[in-house]
Motif scaffolding. Structure first.
Motif, PDB file in Angstrom:
ATOM      1  N   GLN A   1      -5.396   4.983  -1.907  1.00  0.00           N
ATOM      2  CA  GLN A   1      -4.717   4.331  -1.086  1.00  0.00           C
ATOM      3  C   GLN A   1      -5.495   3.259  -0.095  1.00  0.00           C
ATOM      4  O   GLN A   1      -6.326   3.744   0.400  1.00  0.00           O
ATOM      5  CB  GLN A   1      -3.730   5.199  -0.417  1.00  0.00           C
ATOM      6  N   ASP A   2      -5.221   2.202   0.006  1.00  0.00           N
ATOM      7  CA  ASP A   2      -5.814   1.297   1.373  1.00  0.00           C
ATOM      8  C   ASP A   2      -5.182   1.789   2.407  1.00  0.00           C
ATOM      9  O   ASP A   2      -4.078   1.349   2.769  1.00  0.00           O
ATOM     10  CB  ASP A   2      -5.673  -0.199   0.891  1.00  0.00           C
ATOM     11  N   VAL A   3      -6.013   2.540   3.320  1.00  0.00           N
ATOM     12  CA  VAL A   3      -5.359   2.862   4.610  1.00  0.00           C
ATOM     13  C   VAL A   3      -6.415   2.380   5.822  1.00  0.00           C
ATOM     14  O   VAL A   3      -6.522   2.743   6.849  1.00  0.00           O
ATOM     15  CB  VAL A   3      -5.222   4.357   4.887  1.00  0.00           C
TER      16      VAL A   3
ATOM     17  N   ARG B   1      -9.175  10.513   4.346  1.00  0.00           N
ATOM     18  CA  ARG B   1      -9.222   9.383   3.736  1.00  0.00           C
ATOM     19  C   ARG B   1      -8.910   8.370   4.857  1.00  0.00           C
ATOM     20  O   ARG B   1      -9.748   7.266   4.611  1.00  0.00           O
ATOM     21  CB  ARG B   1      -7.915   9.305   2.656  1.00  0.00           C
TER      22      ARG B   1
ATOM     23  N   GLU C   1       4.167   7.158   2.229  1.00  0.00           N
ATOM     24  CA  GLU C   1       3.567   7.641   0.972  1.00  0.00           C
ATOM     25  C   GLU C   1       2.001   7.529   1.077  1.00  0.00           C
ATOM     26  O   GLU C   1       1.458   6.792   1.875  1.00  0.00           O
ATOM     27  CB  GLU C   1       3.981   6.734  -0.216  1.00  0.00           C
ATOM     28  N   ARG C   2       1.337   8.572   0.291  1.00  0.00           N
ATOM     29  CA  ARG C   2       0.115   8.918   0.495  1.00  0.00           C
ATOM     30  C   ARG C   2      -0.453   9.196  -0.882  1.00  0.00           C
ATOM     31  O   ARG C   2       0.280   9.636  -1.685  1.00  0.00           O
ATOM     32  CB  ARG C   2      -0.338   9.833   1.614  1.00  0.00           C
ATOM     33  N   TYR C   3      -1.387   8.610  -1.221  1.00  0.00           N
ATOM     34  CA  TYR C   3      -2.018   8.836  -2.367  1.00  0.00           C
ATOM     35  C   TYR C   3      -3.445   8.655  -2.656  1.00  0.00           C
ATOM     36  O   TYR C   3      -3.815   7.830  -1.893  1.00  0.00           O
ATOM     37  CB  TYR C   3      -1.309   8.011  -3.471  1.00  0.00           C
TER      38      TYR C   3
ATOM     39  N   ASN D   1       0.932  -1.085   0.120  1.00  0.00           N
ATOM     40  CA  ASN D   1      -0.139   0.062   0.059  1.00  0.00           C
ATOM     41  C   ASN D   1       0.862   1.335  -0.001  1.00  0.00           C
ATOM     42  O   ASN D   1       0.425   2.233   0.558  1.00  0.00           O
ATOM     43  CB  ASN D   1      -1.035  -0.217   1.022  1.00  0.00           C
ATOM     44  N   GLY D   2       2.127   1.165  -0.690  1.00  0.00           N
ATOM     45  CA  GLY D   2       2.789   2.333  -0.779  1.00  0.00           C
ATOM     46  C   GLY D   2       4.020   2.316  -0.159  1.00  0.00           C
ATOM     47  O   GLY D   2       4.288   1.250   0.986  1.00  0.00           O
TER      48      GLY D   2
ATOM     49  N   PRO E   1       0.977   3.529   6.268  1.00  0.00           N
ATOM     50  CA  PRO E   1       0.717   3.993   4.866  1.00  0.00           C
ATOM     51  C   PRO E   1      -0.193   5.244   5.190  1.00  0.00           C
ATOM     52  O   PRO E   1      -1.156   5.152   5.726  1.00  0.00           O
ATOM     53  CB  PRO E   1       0.178   2.882   4.229  1.00  0.00           C
ATOM     54  N   GLY E   2       0.098   6.479   4.417  1.00  0.00           N
ATOM     55  CA  GLY E   2      -0.705   7.698   4.820  1.00  0.00           C
ATOM     56  C   GLY E   2      -0.353   8.488   5.860  1.00  0.00           C
ATOM     57  O   GLY E   2      -1.209   9.568   5.882  1.00  0.00           O
TER      58      GLY E   2
END
Length: 274
Positions: free
Chosen positions: A72-74, A194, A67-69, A15-16, A61-62
């Motif tokens: 994204q699965d957070v 998010r 990384e964040r986008y 997930n990043g 992640p996030g």
């Protein structure tokens, strides 16, 4: 790790890209942060505990420097997948783990649903069983798209006030700024909501009836004045875990790492040394 908190290593997770760091020598200890924080909250504890342990810290992640986008699965399930992958990357088969807030749910999912083994587990003011989430968290969870459109200056004020409410005492400005910074700006604001939008009670419900299977030493550590997850939740959690002991930190809110760092270091140091 230095005066400035930096995570100098990377891992390309499902997930990043995740930022992480390692310090010290000794038996492995992984520190897992929660919402809406980052590994920065563990900075003092990591330095203290690294005198006897190899300490691993990472930003989910996030969060923080990871990384964040968009897309994204957070979710808690996503964080579980990343944590299990990180343990493989680090080559850790049975580390000790200390987890705060939703980090507790991530650790519990990784143990109970991914089948990873921990030497011992400290759950610090942890999200573990439903219902969970402060009133504001629940509101933003339902209305995340609307909150994501709040003007930037109002969003920043909201984030700072929300983080400050987690502590029982006034946070130092440099601490508050460091914790709020990742959630500001266009990318940070989107990432903030998010995370809230993907927070679902079902991700703790999936393992709640298996808490009694957790056959390892557990320290349930709770701030006496936690407004987000009241102390009664800590008492209930300790009762559901077969080998758990409750430790209450006086004069502390949810953000025990800032309210009672010496008390927390003492409790964790003793628990890990047994």
């Amino acid at each position: 790790m230095g005066t400035e908190w930096t995570l100098d290593r990377t891992f390309d997770s499902p997930n990043g890209t995740v930022r992480w760091a390692r310090s010290g020598q000794g038996d492995p200890l992984v520190l897992v942060h929660g919402w809406p924080f980052s590994s920065y909250i563990w900075r003092d504890l990591a330095r203290a505990l690294s005198t006897r342990h190899t300490v691993y810290v990472w930003d989910l992640p996030g969060y923080g420097a990871s990384e964040r986008y968009e897309g994204q699965d957070v979710s808690l399930a996503g964080h579980q997948q990343v944590f299990a992958s990180l343990l493989d990357h680090w080559g850790l088969e049975r580390p000790a783990v200390a987890a705060h807030d939703i980090g507790g749910a991530v650790a519990l999912r990784t143990a109970l649903l991914s089948g990873r083994r921990f030497e011992r587990l400290a759950l610090v003011d942890a999200v573990a069983a439903g219902p969970w989430g402060s009133p504001f968290f629940q509101l933003a969870n339902r209305q995340a798209p609307a909150f994501a459109q709040v003007p930037a200056h109002l969003h920043e004020a909201l984030v700072r006030a929300y983080i400050a409410d987690g502590a029982d005492r006034q946070l130092r400005e440099e601490t508050l700024k460091a914790l709020a910074r990742p959630w500001t700006g266009a990318h940070g604001q989107a990432a903030f909501y998010r995370q809230m939008a993907q927070a679902h009670q079902r991700h703790t419900a999936e393992y709640e009836d298996r808490l009694g299977e957790l056959d390892l030493p557990v320290a349930v550590v709770w701030g006496e004045r936690d407004r987000w997850l009241p102390l009664q939740r800590g008492r209930e959690l300790a009762e559901r875990l077969p080998r758990a002991r409750l430790h209450v930190l006086e004069g502390s809110g949810h953000l025990v790492q800032e309210d009672a760092p010496a008390q927390l270091a003492a409790v964790l140091g003793d628990f890990l040394a047994r």
